[in-house]
Enzyme design. Structure first.
Site, PDB file in Angstrom:
ATOM      1  N   ASP A 196       6.287  18.238  11.220  1.00  0.00           N
ATOM      2  CA  ASP A 196       6.016  18.024   9.803  1.00  0.00           C
ATOM      3  C   ASP A 196       6.001  16.504   9.588  1.00  0.00           C
ATOM      4  OD1 ASP A 196       6.146  17.657   7.035  1.00  0.00           O
ATOM      5  OD2 ASP A 196       7.302  19.489   6.718  1.00  0.00           O
ATOM      6  N   LYS A 222       2.801  11.688  -1.035  1.00  0.00           N
ATOM      7  CA  LYS A 222       3.864  10.700  -0.834  1.00  0.00           C
ATOM      8  C   LYS A 222       3.228   9.360  -0.450  1.00  0.00           C
ATOM      9  CE  LYS A 222       7.156  14.345   0.058  1.00  0.00           C
ATOM     10  NZ  LYS A 222       7.632  15.303   1.037  1.00  0.00           N
TER      11      LYS A 222
HETATM   12  C1  LIG Z   1       7.667  16.609   0.680  1.00  0.00           C
HETATM   13  C2  LIG Z   1       7.803  17.520   1.842  1.00  0.00           C
HETATM   14  C3  LIG Z   1       7.169  18.752   1.855  1.00  0.00           C
HETATM   15  C4  LIG Z   1       6.389  19.162   0.644  1.00  0.00           C
HETATM   16  O1  LIG Z   1       6.012  20.484   0.593  1.00  0.00           O
HETATM   17  P1  LIG Z   1       4.998  20.955  -0.519  1.00  0.00           P
HETATM   18  O2  LIG Z   1       4.889  22.405  -0.266  1.00  0.00           O
HETATM   19  O3  LIG Z   1       3.714  20.223  -0.327  1.00  0.00           O
HETATM   20  O4  LIG Z   1       5.611  20.645  -1.854  1.00  0.00           O
HETATM   21  C5  LIG Z   1       7.290  19.542   2.976  1.00  0.00           C
HETATM   22  N1  LIG Z   1       7.997  19.136   4.054  1.00  0.00           N
HETATM   23  C6  LIG Z   1       8.630  17.942   4.059  1.00  0.00           C
HETATM   24  C7  LIG Z   1       9.389  17.508   5.266  1.00  0.00           C
HETATM   25  C8  LIG Z   1       8.556  17.102   2.960  1.00  0.00           C
HETATM   26  O5  LIG Z   1       9.171  15.928   2.969  1.00  0.00           O
END
Ligand SMILES: *Cc1c(COP(=O)(O)O)cnc(C)c1O
Length: 411
Positions: A196, A222
């Site tokens: 991720d 982000k």
């Molecule tokens: C911000 C973030 C997400 C965001 O998930 P969404 O479903 O797009 O809101 C997912 N995984 C990580 C590690 C993050 O920091």
């Protein structure tokens, strides 16, 4: 000049090759340190969205799908992201939230594997853990999820492991995993590795193919400044695209969607991982912002980010030494991403007091203040302003009011 003096920091700004890019944003007097939660809009994004609504959509109407090639936005934006993460064209598509993309890729990977075990970091981002709990409910005894402390993960991967899924840069502390070593550990046991990249893309240079990564997802609202709720992206290495087939099958990932055939036949390349209609407005905003990253180059962004992080931690130590702040971010450059986290028992209220002074970072429960380092629009001298304001707030107790202690819905 003293290395942390205002004059010295101004000299760094004067010599900064990225400094002109600040003009591509319009932040006024705000010192914005929250680009790891929601990046600000580049000027080009407003222009692009106006054009998409006023011309492509209002004038073009349904013709826009062909005339403006909205249809291929997931791959077009995906190929732009691929250039930032060390992937090839046709390996990345953009669309859906990160949570959905995680579910989509992990479900497909598990379905394609005979193995049963999934390994993750017990401190992974909550959505990543929730997605795994849902998949556990769906797959039942077919899979077993193991959440482990970060330092036990490499050793736990075995011949039973179908997939290891980790967040590359920790959202709380900014600690960065060794992508090369952990991916190699998974490969060595025949397991798949999914990263991720939500706190990595646009923040640190990445070499997905260089590390032989199998799968990845990430977020574009982000560091990439795609806008609130901007879509995520999904990477599937070319070598897996014929075997890790989507389970979330939709007409937009079909080889010939407008044949409207009752039989499913996946599109070529990463397009097959697009389930439904592309988010045209949101993807157009991401497309506008990506251009800035290409212009700046990820190596230059990283160089400035690391330097800013080093300066900021030193400033915190010199300016705020007596106020019980603890730096939660690793000092070693190769072990940190692009934010600095400070621990303080009253982190929430202290951050609200900073925000009231137009210095915007954020709070992560239970006790962290986060300051994102975003070289496209920040100046070195801003770091001194933040450290001095923080010192003042802590020294005077200005944070200690009912207003600053009141928790909002979104922190
Ligand atoms: C911000 C973030 C997400 C965001 O998930 P969404 O479903 O797009 O809101 C997912 N995984 C990580 C590690 C993050 O920091």
């Amino acid at each position: 000049m003293e290395p942390l003096s205002r004059a010295f920091l101004e000299s760094l700004d004067a010599a900064d090759p990225l400094a002109p890019l600040r003009g591509q944003f319009d932040l006024g007097d705000t010192l914005y340190f929250n680009g790891n939660s929601l990046g600000p809009p580049p000027r080009a994004t407003s222009e692009k969205l106006r054009d998409v609504v006023e011309n492509q959509w209002r004038v073009g109407l349904i013709r826009g799908w062909n005339v403006h090639d909205w249809f291929h936005l997931p791959e077009r934006v995906g190929d732009g992201i691929a250039r930032l993460i060390g992937a090839k064209p046709g390996e990345v598509v953009a669309g859906d939230s990160t949570s959905v993309s995680l579910f989509k890729l992990i479900a497909a990977a598990l379905h394609a594997s005979d193995r049963t075990q999934v390994i993750t970091d017990e401190a992974n981002f909550p959505t990543d853990l929730y997605v795994l709990s849902g998949l556990q409910a769906l797959f039942g005894k077919r899979i077993e999820v193991q959440s482990l402390p970060a330092d036990r993960i490499a050793g736990a991967i075995s011949g039973r492991t179908a997939l290891a899924t980790l967040t590359h840069v920790d959202y709380k502390t900014s600690r960065m995993h060794d992508m090369h070593a952990l991916t190699a550990a998974a490969r060595g046991k025949g397991a798949l590795m999914l990263w991720d990249l939500s706190h990595s893309v646009g923040a640190v240079p990445l070499a997905l193919n260089g590390c032989q990564v199998d799968l990845a997802v990430g977020c574009t609202y982000k560091f990439l400044n795609g806008g609130p709720g901007a879509p995520s992206f999904s990477f599937v290495a070319r070598r897996h695209q014929q075997t890790i087939l989507p389970l979330l099958r939709g007409w937009m990932g079909h080889a010939a969607p407008f044949m409207l055939s009752p039989d499913y036949e996946p599109a070529a390349g990463a397009r097959r991982y697009v389930p439904g209609t592309p988010e045209v407005l949101a993807l157009s905003a991401v497309e506008a912002s990506l251009a800035l990253f290409e212009q700046a180059g990820m190596d230059a962004i990283r160089e400035k980010s690391l330097r800013m992080g080093g300066v900021f931690m030193e400033l915190i130590e010199s300016e705020c030494a007596d106020f019980g702040l603890d730096i939660a971010t690793p000092r070693e450059p190769e072990q940190r991403g692009s934010h600095v986290a400070l621990r303080h028992p009253e982190a929430y209220a202290v951050m609200q007091a900073l925000i009231a002074r137009d210095i915007v970072g954020d709070f992560r429960a239970p006790d962290l203040m986060r300051f994102a380092l975003t070289p496209l629009y920040q100046r070195y001298v801003d770091l001194r302003d933040v450290a001095e304001a923080l010192r003042d707030i802590l020294a005077t107790g200005a944070w200690d009011t009912p207003e600053f202690r009141r928790k909002a819905t979104v922190t």
